[in-house]
Design a protein around this motif. Structure first.
Motif, PDB file in Angstrom:
ATOM      1  N   UNK A   1       0.837  -1.201   0.000  1.00  0.00           N
ATOM      2  CA  UNK A   1       0.000   0.000   0.000  1.00  0.00           C
ATOM      3  C   UNK A   1       0.866   1.244   0.000  1.00  0.00           C
ATOM      4  N   UNK A   2       0.302   2.301  -0.554  1.00  0.00           N
ATOM      5  CA  UNK A   2       0.989   3.587  -0.569  1.00  0.00           C
ATOM      6  C   UNK A   2       1.198   4.051   0.870  1.00  0.00           C
ATOM      7  N   UNK A   3       2.418   4.472   1.203  1.00  0.00           N
ATOM      8  CA  UNK A   3       2.670   4.973   2.562  1.00  0.00           C
ATOM      9  C   UNK A   3       1.831   6.212   2.837  1.00  0.00           C
ATOM     10  N   UNK A   4       1.363   6.331   4.066  1.00  0.00           N
ATOM     11  CA  UNK A   4       0.531   7.487   4.424  1.00  0.00           C
ATOM     12  C   UNK A   4       1.368   8.648   4.953  1.00  0.00           C
ATOM     13  N   UNK A   5       2.595   8.385   5.339  1.00  0.00           N
ATOM     14  CA  UNK A   5       3.483   9.449   5.812  1.00  0.00           C
ATOM     15  C   UNK A   5       4.915   9.123   5.429  1.00  0.00           C
ATOM     16  N   UNK A   6       5.758  10.081   5.569  1.00  0.00           N
ATOM     17  CA  UNK A   6       7.170   9.888   5.226  1.00  0.00           C
ATOM     18  C   UNK A   6       7.796   8.874   6.178  1.00  0.00           C
TER      19      UNK A   6
ATOM     20  N   UNK B   1      10.344   6.800   8.402  1.00  0.00           N
ATOM     21  CA  UNK B   1      11.501   7.143   9.233  1.00  0.00           C
ATOM     22  C   UNK B   1      12.647   6.172   8.994  1.00  0.00           C
ATOM     23  N   UNK B   2      12.333   5.049   8.378  1.00  0.00           N
ATOM     24  CA  UNK B   2      13.367   4.068   8.055  1.00  0.00           C
ATOM     25  C   UNK B   2      13.164   3.625   6.611  1.00  0.00           C
ATOM     26  N   UNK B   3      14.185   3.059   5.992  1.00  0.00           N
ATOM     27  CA  UNK B   3      14.057   2.662   4.578  1.00  0.00           C
ATOM     28  C   UNK B   3      12.938   1.651   4.372  1.00  0.00           C
ATOM     29  N   UNK B   4      12.241   1.819   3.276  1.00  0.00           N
ATOM     30  CA  UNK B   4      11.153   0.904   2.905  1.00  0.00           C
ATOM     31  C   UNK B   4      11.293   0.553   1.432  1.00  0.00           C
ATOM     32  N   UNK B   5      10.533  -0.442   1.034  1.00  0.00           N
ATOM     33  CA  UNK B   5      10.476  -0.807  -0.370  1.00  0.00           C
ATOM     34  C   UNK B   5       9.810   0.345  -1.114  1.00  0.00           C
ATOM     35  N   UNK B   6      10.373   0.696  -2.248  1.00  0.00           N
ATOM     36  CA  UNK B   6       9.838   1.812  -3.024  1.00  0.00           C
ATOM     37  C   UNK B   6       8.415   1.507  -3.487  1.00  0.00           C
ATOM     38  N   UNK B   7       7.559   2.515  -3.458  1.00  0.00           N
ATOM     39  CA  UNK B   7       6.183   2.389  -3.936  1.00  0.00           C
ATOM     40  C   UNK B   7       6.064   3.111  -5.265  1.00  0.00           C
TER      41      UNK B   7
END
Length: 132
Positions: free
Chosen positions: A21-26, A28-34
């Motif tokens: 799902x699209x992240x709802x906020x920025x 704070x740690x690296x995530x898989x790109x959306x």
């Protein structure tokens, strides 16, 4: 490839789809790109549930409901003892005493198979023993 390997080796697991799902906020740690454009992802859920030797493992009942007959136990990460009578050769399992916890346990044999296959994203650590 991971699913095919685990199924071919008869790991006691089921697979569920991961929804990215699209992240709802920025973050704070690296995530898989959306949006995610990689290989198909699956949740891995063990299907086997085994019982600890509570006394030898040092787990304690923290609540005991006589109405619903459910017990909650203290959670431990090490010093766990699984009686030989509870284990029928399962490679991966959950523990009954840990209720809804998704803490997943694997045997040394299973871990060796996974590592030899070159699978990654694991954080294994010794948790206990299966009595002989």
């Amino acid at each position: 490839p991971v699913r095919a390997f685990l199924e071919s080796k008869a790991f006691e697991v089921k697979f569920g789809d991961v929804q990215v799902k699209r992240p709802t906020e920025r973050a704070k740690r690296p995530r898989v790109q959306f949006p995610y454009r990689g290989p198909h992802l699956s949740w891995l859920t063990p299907t086997a549930r085994l019982k600890l030797d509570e006394e030898k493992s040092g787990v304690q009942v923290i609540s005991d409901c006589s109405a619903c007959e459910q017990r909650r136990y203290s959670f431990k990460r090490d010093g766990l003892v699984l009686p030989k009578t509870s284990w029928n050769g399962e490679k991966v399992f959950l523990l009954d005493q840990f209720g809804r916890s998704r803490a997943t346990f694997v045997t040394e044999e299973a871990l060796t198979m996974v590592v030899r296959e070159g699978l990654s994203d694991l954080c294994p650590r010794p948790a206990g023993t299966i009595e002989s």
